[in-house]
Design an enzyme around this catalytic site. Sequence first.
Site, PDB file in Angstrom:
ATOM      1  N   ARG A 117      74.292  38.153  49.246  1.00  0.00           N
ATOM      2  CA  ARG A 117      74.665  37.516  50.511  1.00  0.00           C
ATOM      3  C   ARG A 117      75.224  38.568  51.475  1.00  0.00           C
ATOM      4  O   ARG A 117      75.749  39.590  51.054  1.00  0.00           O
ATOM      5  CB  ARG A 117      75.736  36.449  50.260  1.00  0.00           C
ATOM      6  CG  ARG A 117      75.197  35.300  49.432  1.00  0.00           C
ATOM      7  CD  ARG A 117      75.972  34.024  49.674  1.00  0.00           C
ATOM      8  NE  ARG A 117      77.383  34.122  49.316  1.00  0.00           N
ATOM      9  CZ  ARG A 117      78.289  33.235  49.713  1.00  0.00           C
ATOM     10  NH1 ARG A 117      77.952  32.228  50.488  1.00  0.00           N
ATOM     11  NH2 ARG A 117      79.558  33.354  49.335  1.00  0.00           N
ATOM     12  N   LYS A 182      80.355  37.848  36.571  1.00  0.00           N
ATOM     13  CA  LYS A 182      79.113  37.434  37.249  1.00  0.00           C
ATOM     14  C   LYS A 182      77.876  37.820  36.432  1.00  0.00           C
ATOM     15  O   LYS A 182      77.630  38.986  36.167  1.00  0.00           O
ATOM     16  CB  LYS A 182      79.076  38.095  38.625  1.00  0.00           C
ATOM     17  CG  LYS A 182      77.892  37.727  39.477  1.00  0.00           C
ATOM     18  CD  LYS A 182      78.250  37.911  40.938  1.00  0.00           C
ATOM     19  CE  LYS A 182      77.030  37.854  41.826  1.00  0.00           C
ATOM     20  NZ  LYS A 182      77.386  37.635  43.223  1.00  0.00           N
ATOM     21  N   ARG A 319      87.498  33.232  44.841  1.00  0.00           N
ATOM     22  CA  ARG A 319      87.940  34.176  43.804  1.00  0.00           C
ATOM     23  C   ARG A 319      89.005  33.527  42.945  1.00  0.00           C
ATOM     24  O   ARG A 319      89.771  32.699  43.446  1.00  0.00           O
ATOM     25  CB  ARG A 319      88.531  35.454  44.435  1.00  0.00           C
ATOM     26  CG  ARG A 319      87.527  36.289  45.211  1.00  0.00           C
ATOM     27  CD  ARG A 319      86.619  37.088  44.264  1.00  0.00           C
ATOM     28  NE  ARG A 319      85.647  37.878  44.994  1.00  0.00           N
ATOM     29  CZ  ARG A 319      84.430  37.475  45.355  1.00  0.00           C
ATOM     30  NH1 ARG A 319      84.032  36.266  45.048  1.00  0.00           N
ATOM     31  NH2 ARG A 319      83.602  38.273  45.999  1.00  0.00           N
TER      32      ARG A 319
END
Length: 322
Positions: A117, A182, A319
């Site tokens: 992104r 991730k 986060r």
Amino acid sequence: MREHSVKLSLLSRLADGAFHSGESLGEQLGMSRAAISKHIQGLQEWGVDIFRVQGKGYQLAAPFTMLNEEVIQSQVSNPIELHPVIGSTNQYLLDRMGQLASGSVCLAEYQKSGRGRRGRHWVSPFGSNLYFSMYWRLEAGIAAAMGLSLVVGVSLVEALEEMGIIGVKLKWPNDLYFNDRKLAGILVEMSAQAGGAANLVIGIGMNLAMQDKDKDQDIDQPWASLSEVMKQDHIDRNQLVIRLIKALNEALIQYEYTGMQNFVERWNRLDNFIGRQVRLIMGPNEILGVERGIDQHGGVLLETGEGVKSYIGGEISLRKHD
Ligand code: ATP
Ligand code: BTN
């Protein structure tokens, strides 16, 4: 192109995991040892882990199976294109939308300019992960595109679960997570258009067997690989991507009919941060609160002293807050 074909021939020879001397590779490919050494260096720049032992030659640190367009195409109905080397699979489809059927898929073994992104770099070493994109003409139009990365995320995790790969979660709005790290990212992009159907490209990057050397300075957050989730090194990448393409295709068809409706509960079951303290970062501003899953519009729900509020928009980052 010739440049790539030499490197790919070299890889197919090294794929057996054995040592190959520079001399024998040179003889097979009709070039000098020095030229072989240059191409090996090029492969290393693509992220392929090859080492050289004096007197023995070159060996792949970890042998891998290349993606195979025929195998994939024989098992999915979407038109497939596999490119060993590409700039970005998303960009490739964005550039060709006019000529493509909805559902067309582009896969690559290596992306020179893979992106996340806001134009951030997506680390895409050769052969160790999955990088693929699907072009989708969303009849419901641009307004419906908002929730799409959520739907895609749910469909991917559920497909992994069906394959017995358990423990992968979701982070709003576009990430797959494992153990708070991730594992994969989803990037939905669209071509500029006015009204009518939305022409979208949905890109997925999933780490399968990424190595420490790949993390370089471009990954500024903890990352995971599917090999850890499965606790084994060998993953049949062709079978995996076939399952993921099918799941994605089915989810998009379902989304056309039902919108987010069917996905909210499915997302919330898999939400990595539900009930946990998080930070929502919006430019210079940050809000702390407890994450409460998502709503019907695909917004993330945050509970603060002022109650529960929904947040939505491409500029928001979530986060964990310890
Ligand atoms: P945000 O939640 O702030 O939007 P994001 O995690 O969704 O962030 P992107 O904005 O999409 O991330 O940008 C990609 C980010 O992913 C990079 O900043 C980098 O830290 C990280 N990254 C890049 N390549 C990989 C990879 N192969 N595996 C895991 N993470 C990666
Ligand atoms: C994210 O950062 O969370 C999204 C990452 C998306 C990466 C994939 S890899 C295949 C496709 N091509 C790209 O350039 N990006 C997406």
